[in-house]
Enzyme design. Structure first.
Site, PDB file in Angstrom:
ATOM      1  N   ASP A 460       0.825  -1.202   0.000  1.00 25.64           N
ATOM      2  CA  ASP A 460       0.000   0.000   0.000  1.00 25.64           C
ATOM      3  C   ASP A 460       0.863   1.258   0.000  1.00 25.64           C
ATOM      4  O   ASP A 460       1.927   1.314   0.623  1.00 25.64           O
ATOM      5  CB  ASP A 460      -0.890  -0.019   1.254  1.00 25.64           C
ATOM      6  CG  ASP A 460      -1.830   1.155   1.321  1.00 25.64           C
ATOM      7  OD1 ASP A 460      -2.706   1.266   0.441  1.00 25.64           O
ATOM      8  OD2 ASP A 460      -1.690   1.978   2.247  1.00 25.64           O
ATOM      9  N   GLU A 513       1.108  -0.620  -5.134  1.00 25.73           N
ATOM     10  CA  GLU A 513       0.141   0.447  -5.383  1.00 25.73           C
ATOM     11  C   GLU A 513       0.962   1.737  -5.458  1.00 25.73           C
ATOM     12  O   GLU A 513       1.231   2.373  -4.442  1.00 25.73           O
ATOM     13  CB  GLU A 513      -0.908   0.543  -4.265  1.00 25.73           C
ATOM     14  CG  GLU A 513      -1.989   1.551  -4.598  1.00 25.73           C
ATOM     15  CD  GLU A 513      -2.479   2.359  -3.410  1.00 25.73           C
ATOM     16  OE1 GLU A 513      -3.538   2.996  -3.529  1.00 25.73           O
ATOM     17  OE2 GLU A 513      -1.808   2.375  -2.371  1.00 25.73           O
TER      18      GLU A 513
END
Length: 791
Positions: A460, A513
């Site tokens: 993330d 990401e």
């Protein structure tokens, strides 16, 4: 000022307020607040016991040794001693063996050895000692008497360190790839005695003690020893096993105390309670076939269709084991190859969806135990479904019982406040330049893959790690040593993490990401790019540009889409710069962005039709696919972690249920045809696997292209994003294909469409079109995507 022993009145009052513990009891004065968890881990009621009498062994006992130095006593009582084993326990001295014990609130303590017991002298302040007239240290235990009861226990201070020199060396070097086996709470046997080894890294602490439900959250009798320059503190506590609740009581450099959950805890209490729990592994894996073959094909050359799930809200109220019955069956039925779990690591605030982690080594206790989570992963594997997990090494929350200023100074976070504070999320960023912190995170990545058989980590917020000026204004950040804005420490960390995970776990994939154009995200770490950096080493990267552009396109009225045509074609300019995943994730269906079907203009029929056409385009576009739960049946409402998907939309009693069931049926067929068609996945990272037929039909809102497999076998894909039927649409095709067959049409009646079809077969004619000598003439359904394969 040294602490005083409680009076008999105080001790009795406290004993009547708490139950007799199952292990070594350490009652706490009634006036002392109970630290630690706010859960049932605290004592509640009393179990009176008869008074214990401890007679001394004739000829021995009651002969005190020289009292411990005043400084040692004060440091032990205050919790600031770095080497309690040098003072406590048994030590050979002139005239025999000196035994010294610290048991606050005890009435008497005796040494039991070879079936004989010897009372220790009460030295005050909870210290007891005696000089045993023997030559060698015996195997002994302690008989500790409190108000109304006596318990025989092992002395923690008679055990050698249970952490080896190699472990300490690797920790100092930041290279302990199995850190979870060295730090934290580990049930084990030492010198034939069962118990738990507690270890914690706290280099700035003046002292550390173990507090838990086994000592009424008063760690005075359990000071830990410092293991030199490693910054690690250790104590083996006999008799403590699985299920025990604990925290670490740390004395900060300024002399104050803080009670902290274990950063390496492998199990925690259910939030909002915050204690760590001693645990071990008992699950027997049954996914050997999956683990053996998951790496047979590299991910970028394999079918990869992902269903993103927030476990706590997919079916609210289900535990890991209950999910293990329902989730694999659902995902298998729809044909997804993988599930991606939003963060599973323990987090105090459910509204963060798991993205503010405090327990990096513990699956959230909201849904069950770590073994229960293993059972869920095992069940998914046995159903042929891979398991990806969101992993959050970019930041952590500031809760004062967790990682923030863990031992009184910045430790896991950067010492520079401008580098530590995350400007967007009110959290702290890790200090990736510190070897132990980098080790903590690298080991954590491989921990999930090895201990829980996770098949991939979606990392993330990578962009927030890579840039020193991320969300910072001028003057709020300092350039790196070369004058740039790249966070070189974070770059090195990500490279090391990826290299370690891939080396240790064949078949695992890491996914970034990363929302910028950072060069080489999915390039090998030893390949240096134009920017002078080696690749970051990820296997795949989320294509945020494709996601943003394509969603922008479908939110326009059809009559205006011709002005935004390039937003659907621009992705092919950079499609092979990285190994991409096309994500329609949870981020796109919350916070006012609306669910996918609700972003689309038009009436209900047009919105569903465009939704279906978009999914057909997405599944055929180069790159892998990810779809968030609820979007597979065109849920109209935004997702909420409080109630999850609107499953009632599929209930046959709901008048529009067939509309939603039709979209779900399409997703099932998309996955089925996709998996059976190598042209749609085999060359996702090869420019030779794609060719536009007509990427410029802006006036018609039509896109047509060919995909090829490794043997050159093609698939023709045509999308019509206008609400009109286009008859006699001519498209240039390879002349080597004798005929084309319609294998998927998002306008079929069973999906809720108008059922405009093409009769088989469609045979090429010697009519040049789109730069090819042959072409076919077909009918394009309204707001639909159609796939054709050679007959």
């Amino acid at each position: 000022m040294t602490a005083r022993r409680p009076s008999r009145t105080q001790s009795t009052a406290r004993t009547k307020a708490v139950p007799a513990p199952v292990s070594d009891p350490e009652p706490v004065p009634a006036s002392q607040p109970e630290p630690g968890s706010a859960s049932a881990s605290q004592p509640e009621s009393a179990v009176p016991a008869p008074a214990a009498v401890l007679p001394s062994q004739p000829g021995g006992g009651m002969r005190p040794v020289q009292e411990a130095a005043a400084e040692d006593r004060e440091r032990l009582l205050s919790g600031g001693h770095h080497d309690p084993h040098a003072v406590l326990g048994a030590h050979p001295v002139t005239g025999g063996v000196a035994v010294r014990v610290l048991r606050p609130y005890a009435r008497a303590v005796a040494v039991v050895a070879a079936g004989l017991r010897t009372e220790l002298h009460d030295d005050g302040d909870g210290f007891f000692s005696a000089l045993l007239p023997i030559d060698t240290i015996p195997d002994y235990s302690l008989l500790v008497a409190y108000e109304g009861e006596a318990t025989e226990v092992q002395d923690p201070y008679r055990f050698l360190p249970t952490l080896g020199e190699l472990d300490l060396h690797l920790i100092r070097e930041g290279r302990h790839e199995e850190l979870w086996k060295a730090l934290g709470a580990q049930p084990m046997t030492a010198q034939g005695v069962t118990g738990t080894r507690f270890t914690v890294w706290a280099p700035n602490a003046r002292g550390v003690r173990v507090s838990g439900d086994f000592n009424y959250w008063d760690g005075a009798a359990y000071p830990m020893r410092s293991l030199g320059s490693s910054g690690v503190w250790e104590l083996f506590v006999p008799g403590i096993g699985e299920g025990a609740l604990y925290k670490f009581d740390l004395m900060r450099p300024d002399g104050s105390h803080t009670l902290r959950a274990d950063p390496m805890a492998r199990r925690t209490e259910v939030p909002p309670a915050t204690a760590s729990i001693v645990t071990d592994v008992h699950h027997t894996w049954r996914d050997e076939q999956w683990m053996t073959h998951r790496g047979d094909l590299p991910v970028h050359r394999a079918p990869f269709s992902v269903y993103e799930v927030h476990l706590a809200s997919w079916r609210p109220g289900l535990t890991y084991r209950q999910l293990a019955t329902q989730l694999p069956a659902y995902v298998q039925d729809l044909g997804f190859t993988h599930v991606e779990l939003m963060p599973v690591s323990e987090h105090p605030f459910g509204g963060s969806w798991g993205y503010q982690v405090t327990g990096f080594y513990a699956p959230t206790a909201r849904l069950g135990t770590p073994d229960d989570f293993r059972y869920l992963v095992d069940s998914l594997h046995r159903a042929g479904i891979g398991v990806l997990m969101d992993w959050v090494p970019a930041h952590f929350p500031k809760d004062d019982w967790a990682l923030a200023q863990f031992d009184g100074r910045p430790l896991y976070e950067h010492a520079d406040p401008n580098r530590a504070e995350h400007p967007d999320w009110g959290t702290l960023e890790f200090d990736y330049g510190r070897t132990e912190v980098r080790n903590f995170l690298v080991a954590n990545a491989t921990y999930w893959c090895e201990e829980f058989h996770i098949d991939g980590l979606r990392v993330d917020a990578v962009a927030s790690m890579l840039y020193l000026d991320y969300s910072r204004e001028h003057g709020q950040w300092s350039p790196n040593e070369y004058g740039g804005r790249e966070n070189l420490d974070a770059v090195r960390f990500l490279q090391e993490m990826n290299a370690t995970v891939y080396r240790r776990n064949p078949g695992v994939v890491t996914i970034a990401e990363e929302s910028t154009a950072w060069e080489g995200v999915t390039r090998a770490t030893d390949q240096v790019g134009a920017g002078g950096f080696g690749g970051l080493g990820f296997g795949l990267k989320w294509n945020m540009g494709w996601m943003h552009d394509s969603l922008e396109y479908i939110t326009k009225e059809p009559v205006h889409r011709k002005y935004h045509h390039n937003e659907m074609t621009f992705s092919m300019v950079y499609a092979y710069s990285e190994n991409y995943v096309l994500p329609i994730s949870h981020d796109e269906v919350v916070h006012g962005k609306q669910a996918l079907v609700s972003k689309i203009p038009g009436d209900w029929w047009q919105r569903r039709a465009t939704h279906r056409a978009y999914l057909g385009f997405m599944w055929a576009h180069p790159g892998k696919q990810l779809l968030f739960m609820g979007q597979e049946f065109a849920q109209g409402a935004e997702w909420s972690e409080a109630h999850g998907p609107d499953w009632w939309l599929l209930d046959p009693s709901y008048e529009a249920a067939q509309d939603h069931r039709g979209v779900r049926d399409l997703v099932r067929d998309l996955n089925t045809v996709y998996a059976a068609t190598p042209a749609l996945w085999q060359r996702d990272t090869d420019p030779g696997g794609f060719s536009w037929v007509d990427g410029g039909a802006a006036e018609d809102n039509v896109f047509s292209f060919l995909r090829y497999d490794a043997d050159g076998a093609p698939v023709l894909v045509v999308s019509n994003f206008s609400p009109v039927v286009r008859h006699e649409c001519r498209l240039g095709v390879p002349e080597s294909v004798p005929a084309w067959h319609e294998v998927l049409n998002t306008d079929m009646g069973l999906y809720g469409g108008s059922d405009v079809r093409n009769a088989d077969p469609l045979k090429p004619e010697a009519v040049p079109a789109h730069g090819r000598p042959a072409s076919i003439q077909l009918t394009l359904p309204p707001l639909a995507t159609v796939w054709f394969r050679p007959v």
